[in-house]
Design a protein around this motif. Sequence first.
Motif, PDB file in Angstrom:
ATOM      1  N   ARG A  79     -23.781   3.937 -22.608  1.00  0.00           N
ATOM      2  CA  ARG A  79     -23.892   2.546 -23.086  1.00  0.00           C
ATOM      3  C   ARG A  79     -24.630   2.512 -24.430  1.00  0.00           C
ATOM      4  NH1 ARG A  79     -26.240  -2.393 -23.324  1.00  0.00           N
ATOM      5  NH2 ARG A  79     -25.050  -4.169 -22.574  1.00  0.00           N
ATOM      6  N   PHE A  80     -24.102   3.287 -25.351  1.00  0.00           N
ATOM      7  CA  PHE A  80     -24.729   3.436 -26.669  1.00  0.00           C
ATOM      8  C   PHE A  80     -24.678   2.110 -27.417  1.00  0.00           C
ATOM      9  CE2 PHE A  80     -24.234   4.450 -31.223  1.00  0.00           C
ATOM     10  CZ  PHE A  80     -25.429   5.109 -31.441  1.00  0.00           C
ATOM     11  N   ASP A  81     -25.852   1.639 -27.868  1.00  0.00           N
ATOM     12  CA  ASP A  81     -25.917   0.407 -28.655  1.00  0.00           C
ATOM     13  C   ASP A  81     -25.995   0.733 -30.151  1.00  0.00           C
ATOM     14  OD1 ASP A  81     -26.479  -2.708 -28.191  1.00  0.00           O
ATOM     15  OD2 ASP A  81     -27.660  -2.025 -29.924  1.00  0.00           O
ATOM     16  N   PRO A 135     -32.870   7.611 -23.824  1.00  0.00           N
ATOM     17  CA  PRO A 135     -32.007   6.428 -23.911  1.00  0.00           C
ATOM     18  C   PRO A 135     -30.784   6.480 -23.014  1.00  0.00           C
ATOM     19  CG  PRO A 135     -31.663   7.842 -25.810  1.00  0.00           C
ATOM     20  CD  PRO A 135     -32.797   8.455 -25.031  1.00  0.00           C
ATOM     21  N   GLY A 136     -30.546   7.608 -22.362  1.00  0.00           N
ATOM     22  CA  GLY A 136     -29.359   7.768 -21.530  1.00  0.00           C
ATOM     23  C   GLY A 136     -28.474   8.895 -22.025  1.00  0.00           C
ATOM     24  N   VAL A 137     -29.104   9.983 -22.506  1.00  0.00           N
ATOM     25  CA  VAL A 137     -28.356  11.120 -23.031  1.00  0.00           C
ATOM     26  C   VAL A 137     -27.577  11.784 -21.908  1.00  0.00           C
ATOM     27  CG1 VAL A 137     -28.557  13.377 -24.144  1.00  0.00           C
ATOM     28  CG2 VAL A 137     -30.008  11.475 -24.888  1.00  0.00           C
ATOM     29  N   GLY A 139     -29.969   2.843 -25.845  1.00  0.00           N
ATOM     30  CA  GLY A 139     -28.848   2.995 -24.928  1.00  0.00           C
ATOM     31  C   GLY A 139     -29.113   2.349 -23.589  1.00  0.00           C
ATOM     32  N   LYS A 140     -28.500   2.915 -22.584  1.00  0.00           N
ATOM     33  CA  LYS A 140     -28.504   2.313 -21.253  1.00  0.00           C
ATOM     34  C   LYS A 140     -29.892   2.228 -20.644  1.00  0.00           C
ATOM     35  CE  LYS A 140     -26.117   2.867 -16.807  1.00  0.00           C
ATOM     36  NZ  LYS A 140     -25.108   3.669 -16.083  1.00  0.00           N
ATOM     37  N   ARG A 141     -30.747   3.227 -20.889  1.00  0.00           N
ATOM     38  CA  ARG A 141     -32.026   3.296 -20.200  1.00  0.00           C
ATOM     39  C   ARG A 141     -33.173   2.610 -20.942  1.00  0.00           C
ATOM     40  NH1 ARG A 141     -34.612   7.503 -19.241  1.00  0.00           N
ATOM     41  NH2 ARG A 141     -35.332   6.853 -17.187  1.00  0.00           N
TER      42      ARG A 141
END
Length: 392
Positions: A163-165, A90-92, A176-178
């Motif tokens: 960009r944590f949702d 997720p964009g870690v 997240g971002k990805r």
Amino acid sequence: MSAVMISRKVRKWEKLPGKNTFCCDGRVMMARQKGVFYLTLFLIIGTCALFFGFECPYLAVHLSAAIPVFAAVLFLFVMAMLLRTSFSDPGVLPRALPEEATFIEMEIEAANGNVPSGQRPPPRIRNIEINNQIVKLKYCYTCKIFRPPRASHCSICDNCVDRFDHHCPWVGNCVGKRNYRYFYLFTLSLSLLTIYIFTFDIVHVVMRSVEDGFLSALKETPGTVLEVLVCFFTLWSVVGLTGFHTYLISLNQTTNEDIKGSWSGKNRVQNPYSHKNIFKNCCEVLCGPAYPSVLDRRGLMHEDSPVSASSAAPSSSSSSLSFSNNSKPAPPTTKTTAPLIPNEHTPDDAKASIGVSAEQSCSPEDLPPSFIPPLASPETDAEASVAKDNSH
């Protein structure tokens, strides 16, 4: 028993901190809590299987053959988006190395100075400017980094996500971002699939009721009641979630920012990431570039593991020991002794000890084959004979 350190190459995902699970040699990345994700798979696959088994054969004959075809395409798209959201990074953000963490700590201490005892140290925050707006970067005490803008630390996965949702248990991963765009497409397509199945379930029951009656229609399709119940209770939550994220995308805002009130609190701070245009915000979130992973979870790293010296071969253990200690083998030592021959400067008491040590050290077995003892001189023989006569 001594231990020997042996270095071997391993994948980085095997040693990554956090609470994630990896499959397929690090290609699949998920959270450890995957029970709800299996429930999501069961509900989607089970409901669609009942629809294809009970409703589609009747509807394909009496209405159109395109009904099961479109349902199959929609089902495959839903599964693709679900797996893409669940199995991706997720964009870690990687954690700081020990050297980097030490350097950051030194910078913070130098900036804050000496804090008197009993007083709370100032918060670890850095300010940056984005679109003429001051944004604060918070320090993560777990990852030892200043988090980028819009990043946050997930307490379930124990990782900082760019960009944590939110963390979604239904997909078994952080959003997240990805993978946010794939999550939104999953909720959108699942809403359409639920509405599609629910609508044609009602059509199927109505068409059979006109021919044979309502009760007989239910007896002929026992799975229809179960499908209607599942779709009815799923429809409100999935459609509502899709509408909420559509609203967030139009504002270029995340769920985490909306819950915290980052841009709509008392300060009335404007969102620096919004383009003040719904179309531009949607294009940035849904049609922007695909960001690569910065985790490098399939990279190689060296790991030192201890092995007992008794289990290894003598030659291999000695060589590995020398290399693990980073020391060169000691050169062979040679003893050099002075010739045991007395001269005119040697004291009388030392001559006796030299003669005894020479006899002990120079035995006939130790002499080389080519050694030839020196012949006695005439003066030495004469002195020996005179000494013999005096003794008698």
